[in-house]
Design an enzyme around this catalytic site. Structure first.
Site, mmCIF file in Angstrom:
data_model
loop_
_atom_site.group_PDB
_atom_site.id
_atom_site.type_symbol
_atom_site.label_atom_id
_atom_site.label_comp_id
_atom_site.label_asym_id
_atom_site.label_seq_id
_atom_site.Cartn_x
_atom_site.Cartn_y
_atom_site.Cartn_z
ATOM 1 N N GLU A 1 -8.348 -10.458 7.586
ATOM 2 C CA GLU A 1 -9.606 -10.885 7.959
ATOM 3 C C GLU A 1 -10.027 -10.464 9.632
ATOM 4 O OE1 GLU A 1 -9.334 -15.154 7.712
ATOM 5 O OE2 GLU A 1 -9.694 -15.023 5.366
ATOM 6 N N GLU B 1 2.390 -2.602 -3.352
ATOM 7 C CA GLU B 1 1.348 -1.526 -2.038
ATOM 8 C C GLU B 1 2.572 -0.760 -0.981
ATOM 9 O OE1 GLU B 1 -1.050 -4.263 -1.054
ATOM 10 O OE2 GLU B 1 -1.436 -3.359 0.403
ATOM 11 N N GLY C 1 -1.140 -2.133 5.375
ATOM 12 C CA GLY C 1 -0.577 -2.506 4.069
ATOM 13 C C GLY C 1 1.219 -3.471 4.823
ATOM 14 N N GLU D 1 7.235 -3.207 12.771
ATOM 15 C CA GLU D 1 7.613 -4.292 13.259
ATOM 16 C C GLU D 1 7.541 -4.978 12.245
ATOM 17 O OE1 GLU D 1 4.646 -2.676 14.248
ATOM 18 O OE2 GLU D 1 5.736 -1.926 16.466
ATOM 19 N N HIS E 1 1.633 24.238 15.920
ATOM 20 C CA HIS E 1 0.018 24.757 15.331
ATOM 21 C C HIS E 1 -0.747 25.588 16.791
ATOM 22 C CE1 HIS E 1 0.421 24.070 11.306
ATOM 23 N NE2 HIS E 1 -0.358 24.561 10.459
#
Ligand SMILES: Cc1cc2nc3c(=O)[nH]c(=O)nc-3n(C[C@H](O)[C@H](O)[C@H](O)COP(=O)(O)OP(=O)(O)OC[C@H]3O[C@@H](n4cnc5c(N)ncnc54)[C@H](O)[C@@H]3O)c2cc1C
Length: 369
Positions: free
Chosen positions: A118, A234, A355, A359, A330
């Site tokens: 949220e 997950e 996800g 920490e 690169h």
């Protein structure tokens, strides 16, 4: 065989179209449908619903190979559907709910999203404010959800809400199945992100949204534990995605430094460069072994919260370290929008945040040692 199938699919169907999807900000339905037909959206689900009944390692292989696509937004779109949102249904759903939705989820006809975060509560899941109050045979949802992957294009949302405001946060949360189009449920515009640009991410609003009682997923007030259980899956696939990305970025960089010349020799001839790349390859290999080990523990039914949290913390940081070096070697080209590495740098950044931030993962490890 699975790895081979996914790699070929990614190379032929994803890589050539990925740039266009980055601009459109979404993955076309036809691709998800195609992946459903190939059986890639139901690797771990029961065969009777169209799945392949494999174990955690199959999800890890899927995530690694999707990660190798170099389009983090594509990978996130698929993995949220297969390994972050829809597992809630199979873990907690009753027979009626599973039979109603799972075959279409596996076929790629019904795309799913998981809505926990949220505006004022992310890492601190128990701090959520969205609430649901029972009213006869319905529950009335009010509140909002933030940063929801597949938020715009999903058909089915697993939404967490507080159902007992008197209880401690973790004790009073319930998950609801909310179908798109339910009155009182609106989806905001796709949010403008630094990376993962081909994945759509949205804010969701619930304004007296009436959800029938039959759409409660699992037990009332036990949703926090279901979320924590599913976080394992997950976090493991997010770790595997990071490893696929890091490995691919290193391969692209090896190709580059082996042909690019400076000071009369290939960049690869500079010991500083090849040792740094060798070091990162060793770290990616170490991460991969930890990830496979955690997947194996999980498939044996062993508690592996510590190992999975290590995977998420380690790989989320590692992919950023790897991409930093790959961009560095690169040179100026790595800073140009047309270079693959530039996109991969932007995509990698969220891996240590979303996800389960690094920490927060380290706290989970610390609690267990
Ligand atoms: C692109 C994207 C897609 C997402 N998709 C989804 C989705 O599909 N569904 C969903 O529900 N959510 C989703 N999220 C939300 C994501 O999981 C959260 O952003 C994440 O959990 C962090 O929460 P937060 O943003 O509220 O940060 P906060 O919780 O405010 O934390 C901010 C920072 O503080 C630090 N921190 C937090 N807690 C601690 C602690 N205990 N100790 C030390 N440091 C700490 C961390 O560095 C953290 O990054 C997505 C986010 C992004 C960016």
């Amino acid at each position: 065989m699975l790895r081979d199938l996914i790699r070929k699919y990614v190379e032929s169907e994803v890589v050539p179209q990925g740039e266009a999807w980055e601009i459109e900000g979404m993955i076309p339905r036809s691709i998800l449908k195609q992946m459903g037909e190939l059986g890639l959206l139901g690797l771990r689900y029961p065969e009777k619903y169209g799945g392949s009944n494999l174990d955690m390692l199959a999800s890890v292989v899927l995530a690694e190979e999707m990660g190798r696509s170099t389009f983090g937004g594509f990978t996130a779109t698929v993995l949220v559907h297969t390994d972050m949102a829809s597992p809630h249904l199979i873990n907690a759903g009753n027979k009626y709910q599973v039979e109603k939705y799972l075959p279409s989820i596996i076929a790629g006809d019904l795309i799913t999203a998981i809505a926990v975060t949220e505006p004022d509560a992310g890492s601190d899941v128990a701090g959520m404010k969205t609430r649901a109050i029972q009213d006869g045979d319905h529950w009335v949802l009010n509140g909002s959800k933030m940063f929801i992957t597949n938020g715009v294009h999903a058909d089915l949302y697993f939404v967490a809400a507080k159902t007992d405001r008197a209880a401690r946060g973790s004790r009073g949360i319930t998950i609801f199945i909310v179908e798109k189009g339910t009155p009182g449920f609106t989806v905001g515009r796709a949010l403008d992100k630094m990376g993962w640009r081909s994945s759509d991410t949205a804010e969701l609003a619930f304004d007296n949204c009436r959800v029938p009682e039959e759409n409660i997923l699992g037990e009332v007030n036990r949703g926090f534990y279901a979320i924590m259980q599913n976080f394992q899956n997950e976090r493991l696939v997010l770790g595997a995605q990071a490893l696929g990305e890091a490995q691919k970025a290193l391969e692209l960089t090896l190709d580059y430094v082996k042909q690019r010349e400076a000071f009369g020799a290939r960049l690869w001839a500079k010991q500083a460069i090849r040792q740094r790349l060798a070091q990162r390859l060793a770290e990616v290999e170490a991460g991969r072994q930890l990830c496979y080990h955690a997947a194996w523990l999980d498939s044996q039914g062993v508690d592996c919260v510590k190992e999975v949290s290590m995977v998420k913390a380690y790989c989320g940081e590692l992919v950023n370290r790897v991409l930093y070096d790959c961009q560095q070697f690169h040179g100026g080209f790595g800073y140009m929008r047309e270079s693959t590495i530039e996109r991969m740098v932007r995509d990698a950044r969220v891996q240590s945040i979303g996800g389960g931030a690094t920490e927060v993962m380290l706290e989970e490890v610390a609690k267990r040692v």
